[in-house]
Design a protein around this motif. Structure first.
Motif, PDB file in Angstrom:
ATOM      1  N   GLN A  46      40.209   6.884  14.288  1.00  0.00           N
ATOM      2  CA  GLN A  46      39.711   5.536  14.588  1.00  0.00           C
ATOM      3  C   GLN A  46      38.269   5.376  14.115  1.00  0.00           C
ATOM      4  N   SER A  50      36.862   2.786  11.289  1.00  0.00           N
ATOM      5  CA  SER A  50      35.739   1.876  11.550  1.00  0.00           C
ATOM      6  C   SER A  50      34.667   2.037  10.479  1.00  0.00           C
ATOM      7  N   GLN A  53      35.884   0.458   7.266  1.00  0.00           N
ATOM      8  CA  GLN A  53      35.799  -1.000   7.306  1.00  0.00           C
ATOM      9  C   GLN A  53      34.360  -1.473   7.095  1.00  0.00           C
ATOM     10  N   GLN A 118      25.036  -1.334  14.418  1.00  0.00           N
ATOM     11  CA  GLN A 118      26.438  -0.923  14.490  1.00  0.00           C
ATOM     12  C   GLN A 118      26.665   0.403  13.770  1.00  0.00           C
ATOM     13  N   LEU A 122      27.937   3.761  15.653  1.00  0.00           N
ATOM     14  CA  LEU A 122      29.143   4.482  15.240  1.00  0.00           C
ATOM     15  C   LEU A 122      28.833   5.966  15.026  1.00  0.00           C
TER      16      LEU A 122
END
Length: 141
Positions: A46, A50, A53, A118, A122
């Motif tokens: 996952q 992320s 993306q 962000q 992450l």
């Protein structure tokens, strides 16, 4: 530029970890550690998705770990499991991999200013996941 490097590191780190666990899982006989590792692999995948993306949104081409790197991982797992496929040894191998991942990711976050919160979040999420996994696997040592 720095964010590109950090995103690539997050992607590579999570992808390599997920591939390592995928390679180890068939060698695991204990269903408890197997379940722990399968859950961990899903979380790593996952995070890799992320990062991928975010990279695509920033027009960065996500490159996968090279064939030689994957062969090295596969060979290391095979040799390690041939020597000892006990839960303790499997946990030890994964803990060592997580420790290397934490070190690399922490170094990247400490040496590169990140403007996008962000991206930093992450990276920190990946580090925290690896730390939690180490703590989880300690009971198998």
């Amino acid at each position: 530029m720095h964010e590109e490097k950090i995103l690539e590191e997050i992607y590579q780190n999570a992808n390599t970890g997920a591939y390592s666990v995928e390679t180890i899982l068939p060698k695991v006989e204990d269903r408890h550690i197997s379940a722990e590792l399968a859950s961990y692999q899903a979380h790593l995948e996952q995070i890799a998705r992320s990062a991928q993306q975010m990279m695509l949104q920033k027009h960065i081409d996500p490159s996968d770990a090279g064939v030689m790197s994957k062969m090295g991982i596969w060979t290391g797992v095979q040799l390690g499991a041939i020597q000892d496929n006990s839960s303790s040894h499997i946990a030890d191998m994964v803990i060592k991999g997580d420790t290397m991942g934490i070190t690399k990711m922490t170094r990247e976050l400490n040496h590169a200013p990140v403007e996008d919160p962000q991206v930093r979040q992450l990276g920190e999420e990946l580090i925290n996941l690896q730390r939690r996994n180490i703590e989880t696997l300690k009971k198998y040592l």
